[in-house]
Design an enzyme around this catalytic site. Structure first.
Site, mmCIF file in Angstrom:
data_model
loop_
_atom_site.group_PDB
_atom_site.id
_atom_site.type_symbol
_atom_site.label_atom_id
_atom_site.label_comp_id
_atom_site.label_asym_id
_atom_site.label_seq_id
_atom_site.Cartn_x
_atom_site.Cartn_y
_atom_site.Cartn_z
ATOM 1 C CE LYS A 1 -4.182 -1.879 2.101
ATOM 2 N NZ LYS A 1 -5.197 -1.745 3.128
ATOM 3 C CG ASP B 1 -8.316 0.423 3.253
ATOM 4 O OD1 ASP B 1 -9.113 -0.377 2.740
ATOM 5 O OD2 ASP B 1 -7.081 0.339 3.123
ATOM 6 C CB ALA C 1 -5.546 -2.034 9.498
HETATM 7 P P1 ATR Z 1 -2.188 -4.341 8.536
HETATM 8 O O1 ATR Z 1 -1.595 -3.664 7.357
HETATM 9 O O2 ATR Z 1 -3.334 -5.254 8.191
HETATM 10 O O3 ATR Z 1 -2.511 -3.391 9.621
HETATM 11 P P2 ATR Z 1 0.317 -5.047 9.747
HETATM 12 O O4 ATR Z 1 0.910 -3.828 9.130
HETATM 13 O O5 ATR Z 1 1.089 -6.327 9.723
HETATM 14 O O6 ATR Z 1 -1.087 -5.377 9.076
HETATM 15 O O7 ATR Z 1 -0.060 -4.657 11.254
HETATM 16 C C1 ATR Z 1 -0.486 -5.576 12.194
HETATM 17 C C2 ATR Z 1 -0.362 -4.941 13.579
HETATM 18 O O8 ATR Z 1 -0.778 -5.943 14.524
HETATM 19 C C3 ATR Z 1 1.047 -4.525 13.956
HETATM 20 O O9 ATR Z 1 1.012 -3.307 14.648
HETATM 21 C C4 ATR Z 1 1.474 -5.644 14.904
HETATM 22 O O10 ATR Z 1 2.380 -5.279 15.907
HETATM 23 P P3 ATR Z 1 3.967 -5.111 15.571
HETATM 24 O O11 ATR Z 1 4.052 -3.903 14.699
HETATM 25 O O12 ATR Z 1 4.587 -4.931 16.903
HETATM 26 O O13 ATR Z 1 4.363 -6.378 14.869
HETATM 27 C C5 ATR Z 1 0.154 -5.973 15.578
HETATM 28 N N1 ATR Z 1 0.201 -7.292 16.209
HETATM 29 C C6 ATR Z 1 0.359 -8.473 15.593
HETATM 30 N N2 ATR Z 1 0.344 -9.466 16.509
HETATM 31 C C7 ATR Z 1 0.184 -8.879 17.727
HETATM 32 C C8 ATR Z 1 0.080 -9.352 19.072
HETATM 33 N N3 ATR Z 1 0.163 -10.649 19.345
HETATM 34 N N4 ATR Z 1 -0.092 -8.451 20.070
HETATM 35 C C9 ATR Z 1 -0.162 -7.135 19.796
HETATM 36 N N5 ATR Z 1 -0.080 -6.617 18.547
HETATM 37 C C10 ATR Z 1 0.090 -7.469 17.528
#
Ligand code: ATR
Length: 272
Positions: A66, A102, A130
């Site tokens: 994106k 979005d 997101a």
């Molecule tokens: P998207 O574009 O769909 O938002 P992403 O950029 O991969 O997907 O973002 C996912 C978010 O979920 C990230 O902020 C991630 O935290 P990190 O940046 O620290 O990796 C968060 N996330 C994923 N697993 C998590 C967990 N178990 N607890 C808290 N946050 C989590």
């Protein structure tokens, strides 16, 4: 024949957009197809230029490209530029413009469920793409107090600073944000099995006055976000309506046709 597509990595094959958009194209009598394209990270520029070369009528872009597509477009809408992410590309006579549906799709989905709802105060969990779109949406919608809560506060800060929100860690969210009107999960996790740690933190949280909990994920059973909504006496919504509303907006940008979000929801339900 019009060709539409989605650009992603191997996740392109799992996207619901090709089947969803193809169904709505058919139902409106448009001679068109919507296909998934898996793009290698070092070929994003070629893929974007290819949209113009191949006369692609419109494209979606999803994780992880994106942001990566942005430098290769001819123009970027004001909203996509403010969010710093593009999920939709229009092609008008070879001129490619990046848009973001979005953020508006998120607000559309909430208002379709609760027409009188105003955001007031909101906590957004997660600091990925997101969260960026939802944070912008909530803030421009007029929420006075918005926090981006993430396990990595520096990531939360990079989003929060951009939109005038607070950046906090997960513990601060559940200890200090006791009265958010809106809670949005923008992390990739929703069930105990996916993250026992986040599940336990959310389970220990009992916000007062919360009116709506939105989990942008969907298709999962017994999520701790839905349990939070039940405990708080709040309305719960998963990510499906948002997916449908952003799709309806993209479809409108490409075709000029006002297909309703429920047409997209119906197409998604038929996929199940
Ligand atoms: P998207 O574009 O769909 O938002 P992403 O950029 O991969 O997907 O973002 C996912 C978010 O979920 C990230 O902020 C991630 O935290 P990190 O940046 O620290 O990796 C968060 N996330 C994923 N697993 C998590 C967990 N178990 N607890 C808290 N946050 C989590």
């Amino acid at each position: 024949m019009k060709v539409f597509c989605i650009l992603s990595d191997e996740r392109a094959w799992r996207s619901k957009s090709p089947a969803m958009h193809s169904a709505v194209l058919r139902s409106h009598g448009i001679d068109g197809v919507y296909v998934p394209f898996r793009v290698e990270p070092d070929r994003v520029e070629q893929a974007v230029k290819g949209l113009a070369a191949l006369n692609i009528a419109g494209a979606n872009v999803t994780v992880p490209y994106k942001e990566a597509v942005m430098p290769h477009l001819d123009a970027i809408s004001e909203e996509a530029s403010a969010i710093a992410a593009v999920n939709t590309i229009t092609n008008v006579d070879g001129r490619l413009t990046g848009h973001n549906t979005d953020a508006a799709g998120f607000i559309d989905a909430i208002l379709a469920r609760k027409p009188q709802f105003t955001a007031g105060s909101a906590v957004i969990f997660g600091a990925g793409g997101a969260a960026k779109a939802v944070g912008y949406a909530v803030k421009t919608w007029g929420a006075e107090k918005v926090a981006i809560a993430a396990r990595d506060v520096s990531k939360a800060r990079s989003i929060a600073d951009n939109i005038g929100a607070e950046a906090i860690d997960l513990q601060t969210a559940i200890q200090e944000w006791t009265e958010p009107k809106l809670v949005v999960n923008c992390t990739s996790v929703s069930t105990d099995a996916e993250s026992p740690a986040l599940a336990a933190s959310i389970e220990a949280w009992a916000p007062a006055g919360c009116e709506m909990v939105v989990d942008i994920n969907y298709g999962r059973q017994d999520t701790f976000w839905e349990r939070l909504a039940r405990r708080a006496g709040a309305e719960f919504m998963d990510g499906l309506p948002m997916l449908a509303h952003q799709a309806a907006r993209s479809f409108r940008l490409w075709t000029g046709i006002d297909a309703t979000a429920s047409e997209f929801v119906q197409a998604l339900e038929e996929l199940r």
